[in-house]
Write a protein that holds these residues in place. Structure first.
Motif, PDB file in Angstrom:
ATOM      1  N   LEU A 308      -2.828  -9.584  18.373  1.00 52.48           N
ATOM      2  CA  LEU A 308      -3.991  -9.949  19.190  1.00 52.48           C
ATOM      3  C   LEU A 308      -4.797 -11.090  18.562  1.00 52.48           C
ATOM      4  O   LEU A 308      -5.296 -11.980  19.254  1.00 52.48           O
ATOM      5  CB  LEU A 308      -4.911  -8.733  19.368  1.00 52.48           C
ATOM      6  N   LEU A 309      -4.916 -11.025  17.215  1.00 52.25           N
ATOM      7  CA  LEU A 309      -5.777 -12.000  16.536  1.00 52.25           C
ATOM      8  C   LEU A 309      -5.072 -13.327  16.237  1.00 52.25           C
ATOM      9  O   LEU A 309      -5.715 -14.295  15.844  1.00 52.25           O
ATOM     10  CB  LEU A 309      -6.303 -11.405  15.219  1.00 52.25           C
ATOM     11  N   ARG A 310      -3.744 -13.334  16.425  1.00 54.32           N
ATOM     12  CA  ARG A 310      -2.965 -14.510  16.000  1.00 54.32           C
ATOM     13  C   ARG A 310      -3.530 -15.849  16.502  1.00 54.32           C
ATOM     14  O   ARG A 310      -3.593 -16.810  15.750  1.00 54.32           O
ATOM     15  CB  ARG A 310      -1.497 -14.367  16.384  1.00 54.32           C
ATOM     16  N   PRO A 311      -4.006 -15.917  17.793  1.00 47.25           N
ATOM     17  CA  PRO A 311      -4.550 -17.216  18.236  1.00 47.25           C
ATOM     18  C   PRO A 311      -5.804 -17.628  17.457  1.00 47.25           C
ATOM     19  O   PRO A 311      -6.147 -18.811  17.409  1.00 47.25           O
ATOM     20  CB  PRO A 311      -4.901 -16.976  19.707  1.00 47.25           C
ATOM     21  N   LEU A 312      -6.495 -16.665  16.870  1.00 46.39           N
ATOM     22  CA  LEU A 312      -7.773 -16.967  16.203  1.00 46.39           C
ATOM     23  C   LEU A 312      -7.651 -17.059  14.693  1.00 46.39           C
ATOM     24  O   LEU A 312      -8.211 -17.940  14.046  1.00 46.39           O
ATOM     25  CB  LEU A 312      -8.802 -15.873  16.526  1.00 46.39           C
ATOM     26  N   LEU A 313      -6.932 -16.095  14.097  1.00 42.32           N
ATOM     27  CA  LEU A 313      -6.825 -16.059  12.636  1.00 42.32           C
ATOM     28  C   LEU A 313      -5.570 -15.292  12.237  1.00 42.32           C
ATOM     29  O   LEU A 313      -4.979 -14.578  13.055  1.00 42.32           O
ATOM     30  CB  LEU A 313      -8.072 -15.401  12.007  1.00 42.32           C
ATOM     31  N   LEU A 314      -5.221 -15.448  10.960  1.00 46.63           N
ATOM     32  CA  LEU A 314      -4.044 -14.747  10.457  1.00 46.63           C
ATOM     33  C   LEU A 314      -4.478 -13.430   9.837  1.00 46.63           C
ATOM     34  O   LEU A 314      -5.167 -13.405   8.809  1.00 46.63           O
ATOM     35  CB  LEU A 314      -3.317 -15.604   9.413  1.00 46.63           C
ATOM     36  N   TYR A 315      -4.101 -12.318  10.475  1.00 41.58           N
ATOM     37  CA  TYR A 315      -4.398 -10.988   9.944  1.00 41.58           C
ATOM     38  C   TYR A 315      -3.075 -10.418   9.439  1.00 41.58           C
ATOM     39  O   TYR A 315      -2.170 -10.140  10.224  1.00 41.58           O
ATOM     40  CB  TYR A 315      -4.989 -10.132  11.072  1.00 41.58           C
ATOM     41  N   ALA A 316      -2.947 -10.319   8.105  1.00 46.19           N
ATOM     42  CA  ALA A 316      -1.656  -9.896   7.543  1.00 46.19           C
ATOM     43  C   ALA A 316      -1.863  -8.906   6.394  1.00 46.19           C
ATOM     44  O   ALA A 316      -1.662  -9.225   5.231  1.00 46.19           O
ATOM     45  CB  ALA A 316      -0.879 -11.121   7.064  1.00 46.19           C
ATOM     46  N   PRO A 317      -2.271  -7.663   6.726  1.00 46.68           N
ATOM     47  CA  PRO A 317      -2.494  -6.663   5.669  1.00 46.68           C
ATOM     48  C   PRO A 317      -1.167  -6.183   5.075  1.00 46.68           C
ATOM     49  O   PRO A 317      -0.107  -6.401   5.658  1.00 46.68           O
ATOM     50  CB  PRO A 317      -3.196  -5.530   6.418  1.00 46.68           C
ATOM     51  N   LEU A 318      -1.271  -5.501   3.902  1.00 49.17           N
ATOM     52  CA  LEU A 318      -0.056  -4.998   3.236  1.00 49.17           C
ATOM     53  C   LEU A 318       0.663  -3.950   4.084  1.00 49.17           C
ATOM     54  O   LEU A 318       1.879  -3.836   4.059  1.00 49.17           O
ATOM     55  CB  LEU A 318      -0.423  -4.367   1.890  1.00 49.17           C
ATOM     56  N   LEU A 319      -0.127  -3.173   4.817  1.00 52.16           N
ATOM     57  CA  LEU A 319       0.463  -2.074   5.590  1.00 52.16           C
ATOM     58  C   LEU A 319       0.852  -2.535   6.989  1.00 52.16           C
ATOM     59  O   LEU A 319       0.008  -2.957   7.782  1.00 52.16           O
ATOM     60  CB  LEU A 319      -0.546  -0.916   5.700  1.00 52.16           C
ATOM     61  N   ASN A 320       2.127  -2.449   7.289  1.00 50.72           N
ATOM     62  CA  ASN A 320       2.631  -2.671   8.645  1.00 50.72           C
ATOM     63  C   ASN A 320       3.849  -1.763   8.824  1.00 50.72           C
ATOM     64  O   ASN A 320       4.291  -1.125   7.843  1.00 50.72           O
ATOM     65  CB  ASN A 320       2.930  -4.164   8.895  1.00 50.72           C
ATOM     66  N   PRO A 321       4.391  -1.656  10.021  1.00 46.73           N
ATOM     67  CA  PRO A 321       5.492  -0.692  10.206  1.00 46.73           C
ATOM     68  C   PRO A 321       6.672  -0.957   9.266  1.00 46.73           C
ATOM     69  O   PRO A 321       7.297  -0.011   8.777  1.00 46.73           O
ATOM     70  CB  PRO A 321       5.888  -0.905  11.675  1.00 46.73           C
ATOM     71  N   TYR A 322       6.932  -2.217   8.977  1.00 46.33           N
ATOM     72  CA  TYR A 322       8.083  -2.513   8.111  1.00 46.33           C
ATOM     73  C   TYR A 322       7.810  -2.139   6.651  1.00 46.33           C
ATOM     74  O   TYR A 322       8.618  -1.465   6.006  1.00 46.33           O
ATOM     75  CB  TYR A 322       8.459  -3.999   8.221  1.00 46.33           C
ATOM     76  N   THR A 323       6.660  -2.566   6.116  1.00 39.79           N
ATOM     77  CA  THR A 323       6.377  -2.271   4.698  1.00 39.79           C
ATOM     78  C   THR A 323       6.241  -0.757   4.479  1.00 39.79           C
ATOM     79  O   THR A 323       6.663  -0.233   3.450  1.00 39.79           O
ATOM     80  CB  THR A 323       5.105  -2.997   4.204  1.00 39.79           C
ATOM     81  N   LEU A 324       5.692  -0.074   5.490  1.00 41.70           N
ATOM     82  CA  LEU A 324       5.572   1.384   5.369  1.00 41.70           C
ATOM     83  C   LEU A 324       6.963   2.014   5.302  1.00 41.70           C
ATOM     84  O   LEU A 324       7.231   2.884   4.460  1.00 41.70           O
ATOM     85  CB  LEU A 324       4.777   1.952   6.561  1.00 41.70           C
ATOM     86  N   ALA A 325       7.861   1.544   6.166  1.00 36.85           N
ATOM     87  CA  ALA A 325       9.222   2.105   6.187  1.00 36.85           C
ATOM     88  C   ALA A 325       9.935   1.836   4.860  1.00 36.85           C
ATOM     89  O   ALA A 325      10.596   2.720   4.314  1.00 36.85           O
ATOM     90  CB  ALA A 325      10.009   1.509   7.346  1.00 36.85           C
ATOM     91  N   VAL A 326       9.762   0.627   4.303  1.00 34.86           N
ATOM     92  CA  VAL A 326      10.427   0.296   3.032  1.00 34.86           C
ATOM     93  C   VAL A 326       9.851   1.152   1.913  1.00 34.86           C
ATOM     94  O   VAL A 326      10.582   1.748   1.114  1.00 34.86           O
ATOM     95  CB  VAL A 326      10.282  -1.212   2.698  1.00 34.86           C
ATOM     96  N   ALA A 327       8.524   1.230   1.861  1.00 34.82           N
ATOM     97  CA  ALA A 327       7.880   1.993   0.783  1.00 34.82           C
ATOM     98  C   ALA A 327       8.213   3.477   0.882  1.00 34.82           C
ATOM     99  O   ALA A 327       8.275   4.181  -0.123  1.00 34.82           O
ATOM    100  CB  ALA A 327       6.363   1.788   0.839  1.00 34.82           C
ATOM    101  N   ASN A 328       8.481   3.949   2.099  1.00 36.67           N
ATOM    102  CA  ASN A 328       8.667   5.386   2.313  1.00 36.67           C
ATOM    103  C   ASN A 328      10.142   5.809   2.341  1.00 36.67           C
ATOM    104  O   ASN A 328      10.450   6.933   2.705  1.00 36.67           O
ATOM    105  CB  ASN A 328       7.984   5.780   3.636  1.00 36.67           C
ATOM    106  N   THR A 329      11.029   4.908   1.971  1.00 37.99           N
ATOM    107  CA  THR A 329      12.462   5.243   1.976  1.00 37.99           C
ATOM    108  C   THR A 329      13.031   5.064   0.578  1.00 37.99           C
ATOM    109  O   THR A 329      12.857   4.003  -0.035  1.00 37.99           O
ATOM    110  CB  THR A 329      13.230   4.312   2.957  1.00 37.99           C
ATOM    111  N   THR A 330      13.696   6.063   0.081  1.00 33.32           N
ATOM    112  CA  THR A 330      14.296   5.964  -1.257  1.00 33.32           C
ATOM    113  C   THR A 330      15.358   4.872  -1.279  1.00 33.32           C
ATOM    114  O   THR A 330      16.255   4.835  -0.420  1.00 33.32           O
ATOM    115  CB  THR A 330      14.934   7.322  -1.650  1.00 33.32           C
ATOM    116  N   PHE A 331      15.204   3.963  -2.227  1.00 32.32           N
ATOM    117  CA  PHE A 331      16.240   2.934  -2.438  1.00 32.32           C
ATOM    118  C   PHE A 331      16.283   2.629  -3.937  1.00 32.32           C
ATOM    119  O   PHE A 331      15.405   1.953  -4.468  1.00 32.32           O
ATOM    120  CB  PHE A 331      15.939   1.653  -1.638  1.00 32.32           C
ATOM    121  N   THR A 332      17.300   3.172  -4.607  1.00 32.31           N
ATOM    122  CA  THR A 332      17.427   2.898  -6.049  1.00 32.31           C
ATOM    123  C   THR A 332      18.885   2.598  -6.375  1.00 32.31           C
ATOM    124  O   THR A 332      19.790   3.095  -5.706  1.00 32.31           O
ATOM    125  CB  THR A 332      16.970   4.112  -6.894  1.00 32.31           C
ATOM    126  N   VAL A 333      19.072   1.788  -7.404  1.00 32.16           N
ATOM    127  CA  VAL A 333      20.445   1.442  -7.781  1.00 32.16           C
ATOM    128  C   VAL A 333      20.767   1.991  -9.172  1.00 32.16           C
ATOM    129  O   VAL A 333      19.883   2.150 -10.017  1.00 32.16           O
ATOM    130  CB  VAL A 333      20.704  -0.086  -7.738  1.00 32.16           C
TER     131      VAL A 333
END
Ligand SMILES: NC(=O)C1=CN([C@@H]2O[C@H](COP(=O)(O)OP(=O)(O)OC[C@H]3O[C@@H](n4cnc5c(N)ncnc54)[C@H](O)[C@@H]3O)[C@@H](O)[C@H]2O)C=CC1
Ligand SMILES: C[C@@H](CO)CCC[C@@H](C)[C@H]1CC[C@H]2[C@@H]3[C@H](O)CC4=CC(=O)CC[C@]4(C)[C@H]3CC[C@]12C
Length: 369
Positions: A308-333
């Motif tokens: 919604l805000l994109r035409p006015l300003l860049l709103y880019a917080p750390l939490l979004n559906p993608y970062t939440l999914a990555v942080a919440n899924t086990t991935f270790t090597v």
């Protein structure tokens, strides 16, 4: 490359050499590669610290350029023996458009490959990412896997999609004849989440903690393991690969290697506390303070606000559906492929990596210490 006439005359090019990882690769090359005679650093933005490197025995050439511009890449690559291609647009926060991410990460990599072929450069090391594998869109865990662990690498987000495409281009280019008729030798390194001096997200968490009165609030269960690797060890792995590619071309050409070290397996937040804790922050809650469904809702709200805000300003917080999914899924090597193929051992122990990172956080302005 190895004969005595050329022993001290290697020209290396590091793309993205002013970035978080790139700077460590540059400094590591200057310390650990005695055959270096010229080090070219190619980046969109050149940093002032480059100046201090110019007084040493190795010729350091700073090149301001854009990997999406084929002619700029070709000019930088001409005459180089080895290219370490670490430049990339690391954006999982929606700051850049999917098209821009693709252009930089995929077209930029294609430009680097073509420049190697046209100029006769034989050795190309590509900084890929764990994200090429996962976590995937299904949120399936990857628990202490290695380069051969079966896992469905299905992605929708522009960043992992672009890294996967670029990695494929690099691996497929292995064996192509470069100018002069010799084969190109390529390989890709896949770091897990890199940490260490200069890590922007660690900086963000630190400042957020200070703003919240020295506290951070647990959002992810402690049982979700997230792979992390110290930046100095990732840089060391790049230097070793670049050095060994010629001698072990048949073994290493076209291969992928996860970047690993002895950093402990922990959740993303617990791991960060290894550094932020000694700097005066504390993580509140043994369990997540908010239910997961509420985090999903907040992440979706952030995505909506961003749109919604994109035409006015860049709103880019750390939490979004993608970062939440990555942080919440086990991935270790858990792998020893790099040790077997080119003798990699971490240069920095976990204790040293931790100490160096803590010192860096403490040195930040406004330290809570
Ligand atoms: N940070 C992490 O946890 C991980 C990073 N990686 C990969 O490592 C590489 C380096 O990442 P970081 O150092 O974290 O990112 P960074 O953003 O600090 O560094 C990237 C560098 O590339 C440069 N760059 C961006 N677009 C460019 C362009 N069009 N032309 C020339 N230079 C350009 C930037 O100016 C920057 O200096 C990237 O390829 C990334 O995909 C892989 C796994 C994990
Ligand atoms: C839900 C938040 C509550 O505190 C925590 C959000 C943390 C995220 C911003 C990070 C969690 C995992 C990180 C990614 C991961 O380390 C793998 C990556 C590999 C790369 O190649 C680029 C960076 C990143 C995508 C990294 C980005 C930040 C996280 C999503």
């Amino acid at each position: 490359m190895a004969d005595s006439a050329q022993a001290q005359k290697l020209v290396y090019l590091v793309t993205g050499g002013c970035g978080f990882l790139g700077e460590h690769v540059v400094r590591m090359l200057l310390q650990q590669e005695p055959r270096l005679c010229e080090l070219r650093i190619f980046d969109l933005h050149l940093d002032p610290w480059l100046e201090e490197l110019k007084t040493g025995p190795v010729q350091v050439t700073a090149i301001q350029g854009d990997v999406t511009q084929a002619h700029e890449v070709a000019a930088a690559v001409a005459g180089a023996h080895v290219v370490i291609h670490t430049a990339g647009l690391v954006d999982v926060f929606g700051r850049a458009s999917p098209e821009t991410i693709h252009e930089v990460n995929v077209q930029g990599t294609q430009n680097v490959i073509e420049a190697c072929v046209q100029s006769g450069t034989r050795f190309l090391v590509y900084t890929s990412s764990m994200e090429v594998v996962g976590p995937n869109v299904k949120g399936q865990p990857f628990y202490r896997g290695n380069e051969n662990t079966p896992y469905e690498a299905a992605h929708r987000h522009p960043y992992p999609c672009s890294k996967a495409l670029a990695e494929r281009l690099v691996l497929e280019a292995n064996g192509r004849k470069v100018r002069g008729g010799l084969p190109l030798v390529t390989c890709a390194l896949r770091p897990t989440g890199i940490y260490g001096e200069g890590h922007q997200i660690m900086r963000d968490f630190y400042h957020q903690g200070l703003r919240l009165g020295g506290r951070l609030f647990r959002a992810i269960p402690a049982s979700v393991e997230h792979g992390r690797v110290y930046v100095g060890n990732v840089a060391w792995m790049h230097v070793l690969v670049a050095r060994e590619l010629e001698h072990r071309a048949a073994l290493m050409g076209g291969q992928v290697y996860f970047c690993y070290d002895n950093s402990p397996y922990k959740s993303y937040e617990d791991f960060n506390m290894e550094f932020l804790g000694p700097c005066g922050l504390r993580l509140v809650g043994a369990r997540p303070l908010l239910p997961y469904w509420l985090l999903v809702l907040l992440a979706a709200l952030n995505a909506l606000l961003q749109w919604l805000l994109r035409p006015l300003l860049l709103y880019a917080p750390l939490l979004n559906p993608y970062t939440l999914a990555v942080a919440n899924t086990t991935f270790t090597v858990s792998t020893d492929k790099a040790q077997r193929h080119f003798g990699y051992e971490p240069l920095f122990s976990w204790e040293e990596s931790r100490t160096r990172t803590i010192r860096w956080v403490q040195a930040m302005e406004g330290s809570a210490q």
